[in-house]
Design a protein around this motif. Structure first.
Motif, PDB file in Angstrom:
ATOM      1  N   ARG A 272     -15.559 -68.440  61.368  1.00 23.64           N
ATOM      2  CA  ARG A 272     -16.828 -69.178  61.364  1.00 23.64           C
ATOM      3  C   ARG A 272     -17.010 -69.822  62.713  1.00 23.64           C
ATOM      4  O   ARG A 272     -16.068 -70.366  63.289  1.00 23.64           O
ATOM      5  N   SER A 273     -18.249 -69.745  63.206  1.00 28.98           N
ATOM      6  CA  SER A 273     -18.573 -70.344  64.499  1.00 28.98           C
ATOM      7  C   SER A 273     -19.881 -71.121  64.405  1.00 28.98           C
ATOM      8  O   SER A 273     -20.858 -70.627  63.852  1.00 28.98           O
ATOM      9  N   HIS A 274     -19.866 -72.331  64.955  1.00 28.07           N
ATOM     10  CA  HIS A 274     -21.095 -73.118  65.103  1.00 28.07           C
ATOM     11  C   HIS A 274     -21.746 -72.786  66.443  1.00 28.07           C
ATOM     12  O   HIS A 274     -22.860 -73.206  66.707  1.00 28.07           O
ATOM     13  N   THR A 275     -20.995 -72.073  67.281  1.00 27.68           N
ATOM     14  CA  THR A 275     -21.423 -71.833  68.669  1.00 27.68           C
ATOM     15  C   THR A 275     -21.327 -70.340  68.992  1.00 27.68           C
ATOM     16  O   THR A 275     -20.510 -69.927  69.823  1.00 27.68           O
ATOM     17  N   PRO A 276     -22.175 -69.510  68.365  1.00 23.63           N
ATOM     18  CA  PRO A 276     -22.028 -68.061  68.484  1.00 23.63           C
ATOM     19  C   PRO A 276     -22.790 -67.399  69.642  1.00 23.63           C
ATOM     20  O   PRO A 276     -22.789 -66.177  69.745  1.00 23.63           O
ATOM     21  N   VAL A 277     -23.450 -68.171  70.484  1.00 20.51           N
ATOM     22  CA  VAL A 277     -24.250 -67.565  71.551  1.00 20.51           C
ATOM     23  C   VAL A 277     -23.358 -67.249  72.750  1.00 20.51           C
ATOM     24  O   VAL A 277     -22.750 -68.148  73.337  1.00 20.51           O
ATOM     25  N   PRO A 278     -23.269 -65.986  73.147  1.00 18.81           N
ATOM     26  CA  PRO A 278     -22.393 -65.579  74.265  1.00 18.81           C
ATOM     27  C   PRO A 278     -23.044 -65.828  75.624  1.00 18.81           C
ATOM     28  O   PRO A 278     -23.503 -64.919  76.294  1.00 18.81           O
ATOM     29  N   TYR A 279     -23.066 -67.088  76.039  1.00 23.69           N
ATOM     30  CA  TYR A 279     -23.807 -67.481  77.235  1.00 23.69           C
ATOM     31  C   TYR A 279     -22.922 -67.637  78.477  1.00 23.69           C
ATOM     32  O   TYR A 279     -23.413 -67.572  79.593  1.00 23.69           O
ATOM     33  N   GLN A 280     -21.618 -67.904  78.298  1.00 22.45           N
ATOM     34  CA  GLN A 280     -20.737 -68.146  79.442  1.00 22.45           C
ATOM     35  C   GLN A 280     -20.172 -66.850  79.992  1.00 22.45           C
ATOM     36  O   GLN A 280     -19.674 -66.018  79.237  1.00 22.45           O
ATOM     37  N   ARG A 281     -20.221 -66.712  81.291  1.00 21.42           N
ATOM     38  CA  ARG A 281     -19.599 -65.573  81.958  1.00 21.42           C
ATOM     39  C   ARG A 281     -18.567 -66.154  82.924  1.00 21.42           C
ATOM     40  O   ARG A 281     -18.921 -66.757  83.920  1.00 21.42           O
ATOM     41  N   CYS A 282     -17.304 -65.978  82.566  1.00 22.12           N
ATOM     42  CA  CYS A 282     -16.217 -66.566  83.345  1.00 22.12           C
ATOM     43  C   CYS A 282     -15.660 -65.537  84.333  1.00 22.12           C
ATOM     44  O   CYS A 282     -15.313 -64.425  83.954  1.00 22.12           O
ATOM     45  N   TYR A 283     -15.554 -65.940  85.588  1.00 25.81           N
ATOM     46  CA  TYR A 283     -15.097 -65.053  86.657  1.00 25.81           C
ATOM     47  C   TYR A 283     -13.702 -65.428  87.162  1.00 25.81           C
ATOM     48  O   TYR A 283     -13.292 -64.980  88.221  1.00 25.81           O
TER      49      TYR A 283
ATOM     50  N   LYS B 180     -27.396 -78.872  73.158  1.00 26.26           N
ATOM     51  CA  LYS B 180     -28.455 -79.143  74.135  1.00 26.26           C
ATOM     52  C   LYS B 180     -29.607 -78.148  74.008  1.00 26.26           C
ATOM     53  O   LYS B 180     -30.768 -78.505  74.107  1.00 26.26           O
ATOM     54  N   HIS B 181     -29.271 -76.895  73.750  1.00 24.91           N
ATOM     55  CA  HIS B 181     -30.282 -75.835  73.665  1.00 24.91           C
ATOM     56  C   HIS B 181     -30.728 -75.546  72.235  1.00 24.91           C
ATOM     57  O   HIS B 181     -31.391 -74.546  71.982  1.00 24.91           O
ATOM     58  N   ARG B 182     -30.333 -76.435  71.306  1.00 28.64           N
ATOM     59  CA  ARG B 182     -30.700 -76.327  69.888  1.00 28.64           C
ATOM     60  C   ARG B 182     -30.292 -74.978  69.294  1.00 28.64           C
ATOM     61  O   ARG B 182     -31.025 -74.363  68.530  1.00 28.64           O
ATOM     62  N   LEU B 183     -29.090 -74.537  69.668  1.00 27.97           N
ATOM     63  CA  LEU B 183     -28.545 -73.266  69.184  1.00 27.97           C
ATOM     64  C   LEU B 183     -27.293 -73.473  68.344  1.00 27.97           C
ATOM     65  O   LEU B 183     -26.663 -72.505  67.934  1.00 27.97           O
ATOM     66  N   TYR B 184     -26.930 -74.727  68.101  1.00 27.69           N
ATOM     67  CA  TYR B 184     -25.768 -75.061  67.288  1.00 27.69           C
ATOM     68  C   TYR B 184     -26.077 -74.694  65.844  1.00 27.69           C
ATOM     69  O   TYR B 184     -27.118 -75.076  65.298  1.00 27.69           O
ATOM     70  N   VAL B 185     -25.200 -73.929  65.202  1.00 29.29           N
ATOM     71  CA  VAL B 185     -25.411 -73.455  63.836  1.00 29.29           C
ATOM     72  C   VAL B 185     -24.541 -74.269  62.897  1.00 29.29           C
ATOM     73  O   VAL B 185     -23.324 -74.342  63.071  1.00 29.29           O
ATOM     74  N   GLU B 186     -25.153 -74.887  61.910  1.00 32.30           N
ATOM     75  CA  GLU B 186     -24.389 -75.687  60.916  1.00 32.30           C
ATOM     76  C   GLU B 186     -23.671 -74.766  59.948  1.00 32.30           C
ATOM     77  O   GLU B 186     -23.967 -73.672  59.713  1.00 32.30           O
TER      78      GLU B 186
END
Length: 162
Positions: free
Chosen positions: A17-28, A156-162
């Protein structure tokens, strides 16, 4: 949000389970670059107590190694990367410093993930010289780590999933 994931050969399957499922970070960073392919890696955040694994006997771990003091010999850290010992597919990272969380690689997730409104490119100071980041007009860039955590960014971006 319930996430389903697996390795390439199917020897390991997992759900979480994830509250934070948006793949936004690209780590180099050099670690993600070496194990993530494409010059960067994308991690998600999920609740450690929700992790269910089938094929656990096919898991292997790699302890991240970092230079010791003053650039000395490499020393193991507490950060572990879990991968399939059959096909080598990286599945998630976990660190006892954050016992409530683990970090699935977005590349291992089979569930449909939400599309990020923009990307955050981090650890650009560590990128390989041949990597040309595809930075969009709304993307954020950081030489090291950004201030916002994965959870804070989602909220912050209102993408947190309860």
């Amino acid at each position: 949000m319930e996430l389903q994931g697996s390795c390439r050969c199917g020897a390991v399957r997992f759900s979480c389970r994830s509250h934070t499922p948006v793949p936004y970070q690209r780590c180099y960073c050099s670690i993600c670059r070496k194990v993530g392919g494409s010059g960067y890696s994308i991690n998600l955040c999920a609740q450690a107590d929700s992790l269910k694994v089938e094929g656990r006997e096919n898991l292997h771990t790699y302890r991240v190694m970092l230079p010791g003091e003053s650039g000395g010999a490499l020393q193991p850290t507490t950060n572990a990367r879990f991968f399939c010992k059959e096909c080598g597919c990286y599945l998630w990272a976990q660190d006892p410093s954050w016992p409530h969380w683990f970090y699935p690689f977005a590349s291992a997730i089979d569930s449909e993930l939400p599309k990020p409104p923009h990307s955050v490119h981090l650890m650009l100071g560590s990128k390989a010289s041949w990597v040309e980041p595809q930075v969009g007009p709304k993307d954020e860039t950081y030489e090291e780590y950004p201030e916002l955590s994965i959870e804070e960014w989602h909220k912050k971006h209102r993408l947190y999933v309860e």
